[in-house]
Design a protein around this motif. Structure first.
Motif, PDB file in Angstrom:
ATOM      1  N   LYS A  70      -5.228   7.679   0.658  1.00 34.48           N
ATOM      2  CA  LYS A  70      -5.166   6.332   1.192  1.00 34.48           C
ATOM      3  C   LYS A  70      -5.837   6.139   2.535  1.00 34.48           C
ATOM      4  CE  LYS A  70      -0.433   5.583  -0.901  1.00 34.48           C
ATOM      5  NZ  LYS A  70       0.795   5.249  -0.804  1.00 34.48           N
ATOM      6  N   TYR A  71      -6.378   5.073   2.845  1.00 40.23           N
ATOM      7  CA  TYR A  71      -7.038   4.968   3.869  1.00 40.23           C
ATOM      8  C   TYR A  71      -6.491   3.732   4.909  1.00 40.23           C
ATOM      9  CZ  TYR A  71     -10.417   7.711   1.719  1.00 40.23           C
ATOM     10  OH  TYR A  71     -11.025   8.906   1.136  1.00 40.23           O
ATOM     11  N   PHE A 100     -16.108  -2.413   2.625  1.00 39.09           N
ATOM     12  CA  PHE A 100     -15.868  -1.228   2.006  1.00 39.09           C
ATOM     13  C   PHE A 100     -17.018  -0.658   1.493  1.00 39.09           C
ATOM     14  CE2 PHE A 100     -11.279  -2.780   1.033  1.00 39.09           C
ATOM     15  CZ  PHE A 100     -10.838  -2.426   2.056  1.00 39.09           C
ATOM     16  N   LEU A 142     -11.193   1.071  -0.293  1.00 41.86           N
ATOM     17  CA  LEU A 142     -12.236   1.780   0.498  1.00 41.86           C
ATOM     18  C   LEU A 142     -12.316   2.953  -0.765  1.00 41.86           C
ATOM     19  CD1 LEU A 142     -14.324   2.513   2.383  1.00 41.86           C
ATOM     20  CD2 LEU A 142     -12.703   3.685   3.562  1.00 41.86           C
ATOM     21  N   THR A 181      -5.671   0.883   0.152  1.00 40.74           N
ATOM     22  CA  THR A 181      -6.311   1.036   1.689  1.00 40.74           C
ATOM     23  C   THR A 181      -5.584  -0.451   2.319  1.00 40.74           C
ATOM     24  OG1 THR A 181      -8.373   1.574   1.005  1.00 40.74           O
ATOM     25  CG2 THR A 181      -8.417   0.396   3.104  1.00 40.74           C
ATOM     26  N   PRO A 208      -7.414  -4.657  -2.139  1.00 45.08           N
ATOM     27  CA  PRO A 208      -7.339  -3.351  -1.356  1.00 45.08           C
ATOM     28  C   PRO A 208      -6.162  -2.523  -1.330  1.00 45.08           C
ATOM     29  CG  PRO A 208      -8.438  -5.275  -0.231  1.00 45.08           C
ATOM     30  CD  PRO A 208      -7.899  -6.049  -1.374  1.00 45.08           C
ATOM     31  N   VAL A 234      -8.390   0.819   7.487  1.00 46.15           N
ATOM     32  CA  VAL A 234      -9.622   0.468   8.119  1.00 46.15           C
ATOM     33  C   VAL A 234      -9.410  -0.776   9.229  1.00 46.15           C
ATOM     34  CG1 VAL A 234     -11.869  -0.738   7.335  1.00 46.15           C
ATOM     35  CG2 VAL A 234     -10.914   0.762   5.855  1.00 46.15           C
ATOM     36  N   LYS A 285      -9.746   3.735  -3.316  1.00 43.79           N
ATOM     37  CA  LYS A 285      -8.088   4.111  -3.192  1.00 43.79           C
ATOM     38  C   LYS A 285      -7.364   3.077  -2.349  1.00 43.79           C
ATOM     39  CE  LYS A 285      -8.987   8.218  -4.589  1.00 43.79           C
ATOM     40  NZ  LYS A 285      -8.134   8.883  -5.787  1.00 43.79           N
ATOM     41  N   THR A 330       0.951  -1.328  -0.025  1.00 38.36           N
ATOM     42  CA  THR A 330       0.027   0.071   0.051  1.00 38.36           C
ATOM     43  C   THR A 330       0.854   1.175  -0.027  1.00 38.36           C
ATOM     44  OG1 THR A 330      -1.622  -1.319   1.320  1.00 38.36           O
ATOM     45  CG2 THR A 330      -1.983   1.157   1.170  1.00 38.36           C
ATOM     46  N   ALA A 373      -1.426   7.539   4.932  1.00 44.54           N
ATOM     47  CA  ALA A 373      -2.943   7.712   5.157  1.00 44.54           C
ATOM     48  C   ALA A 373      -3.088   8.857   6.264  1.00 44.54           C
ATOM     49  CB  ALA A 373      -3.640   6.622   5.331  1.00 44.54           C
TER      50      ALA A 373
END
Length: 386
Positions: A67-68, A163, A185, A190, A180, A70, A188, A59, A107
């Protein structure tokens, strides 16, 4: 009798100053954080066991500026309740883990997807989140976390369905690839980790990868939090070193009459007594997301299997045919065998169907039904037939 091989550990619930860990992370380069996680050999504690450091590195390498992070706190596997305990007792460590992952991949936003039944935790989590954001501001870190309440469907524990749910859509799994790390998400890059994995990342950054690797085996580093239930005098939450055999586990937690252990909940494997000594609890044996159910000789394994199949039939999202129809046919099939309408050889046809579901289903739900089905049919066939 307690086994000397079942080592109890206190990494997840150890009370620490998360502020000190965050202060350390602020001064580290993102690549150094990823490398520390890679060096630790930490594998995701949701059960699949993908290397956490590798997920973070993939990532981090994406060029997208958004970016995320989770946190998958949608703990829906039957018999699993350890994440609830972690969120209740050490919520600050969960947020700290998300901040570490955020710094590693670049992120600025994270989401906690909380199981709907855990709504009662929200006031406590919001209070802890307020303190966390104040610390982020103090360290000039532009990272924020929001809590989203799950919709109550088991399928939303699957990462891509999760997501979809956060995005306000029906919780159904997406086709993969893309994964992912590239498109998660809101499309983007993630990182999605479960609660326990994120807390392990905090302890690795606090004590170092080498300390973490002192626990477990070469294939299963570290410890694991288990939700232990069923026919046991010690039901509850325990953090144990990975790599023990089922026999060692039963010596500590059984009631003296254990005939089977369901490792990994309804989507895991049922280990019969004759295989206790040879079966390792870990990625080189039977991996587990945390649920350990013990059954003694008073239990009907037909009823256990029927309960699991009833659950999966109810929780299948219905999107793909192998899972939707397969779950129904497995349930109807074992009922027909039990009533004597089908002979015992029909169970072999059902096992073939379960294997087809594993290959053809779109996501982990349909792919994992065959784990419990095959292992119970193989080892307790007489309890299903008679």
């Amino acid at each position: 009798m307690s086994s000397q091989h079942v080592k109890r550990v206190d990494l997840i619930f150890e009370k620490i100053e998360c502020r000190d860990v965050l202060k350390k992370i602020v001064d580290m380069e993102p690549d150094a954080i990823c490398q520390e996680l890679l060096e630790s050999d930490l594998k995701g504690r949701g059960g699949a066991g993908f290397p956490t450091g590798l997920k973070w590195c993939f990532t981090a390498s994406e060029k997208d500026p958004v970016k995320y992070i989770v946190c998958n706190a949608d703990e829906g596997e039957p018999g699993t309740f350890k994440d609830r305990e972690i969120l209740d007792l050490v919520p600050g460590k969960v947020f700290c883990g998300m901040a570490i992952a955020g710094k590693a991949i670049g992120a600025k936003m994270g989401y906690v997807y909380l199981r709907g039944e855990y709504k009662f935790l929200i006031p406590k989590l919001n209070e802890e989140l307020k303190k966390f954001h104040q610390t982020m501001d103090e360290f000039n870190q532009n990272f924020r976390i929001q809590i989203r309440l799950g919709s109550g469907a088991y399928i939303c524990g699957e990462e891509s369905a999760l997501f979809e749910s956060i995005e306000g859509k029906r919780g159904e799994p997406r086709n993969k690839p893309p994964y992912p790390t590239k498109s998660g998400l809101f499309g983007k890059p993630t990182v999605i980790n479960n609660v326990e994995t994120l807390v392990h990342s905090v302890m690795i950054m606090k004590y170092g990868a080498s300390h973490f690797k002192e626990l477990g085996t070469k294939d299963s580093r570290g410890s694991k939090v288990f939700s232990i239930s069923g026919d046991t005098p010690k039901a509850g939450i325990y953090e144990l070193e990975l790599g023990m055999t089922v026999d060692e586990f039963v010596n500590d937690f059984g009631d003296g009459d254990t005939k089977a252990v369901q490792v990994g909940g309804a989507s895991g494997f049922c280990v019969p007594r004759k295989k206790f000594e040879e079966t390792i609890i870990g990625f080189e044996g039977v991996p587990t997301g945390g649920s350990m159910k013990l059954f003694n000789s008073t239990r009907s394994m037909y009823n256990v299997l029927h309960n699991y199949l009833d659950f999966f039939t109810e929780e299948s999202c219905g999107q793909c045919t192998p899972c939707r129809v397969g779950c129904q046919q497995l349930l109807k099939g074992v009922e027909a065998v039990k009533r004597g309408e089908k002979n015992s050889k029909y169970l072999d046809e059902l096992v073939k169907l379960a294997k087809t579901m594993k290959r053809a289903s779109k996501c982990g739900l349909g792919q994992s039904v065959g784990n419990a089905f095959g292992s119970i049919v193989e080892n307790f066939k007489e309890e299903i037939i008679y």
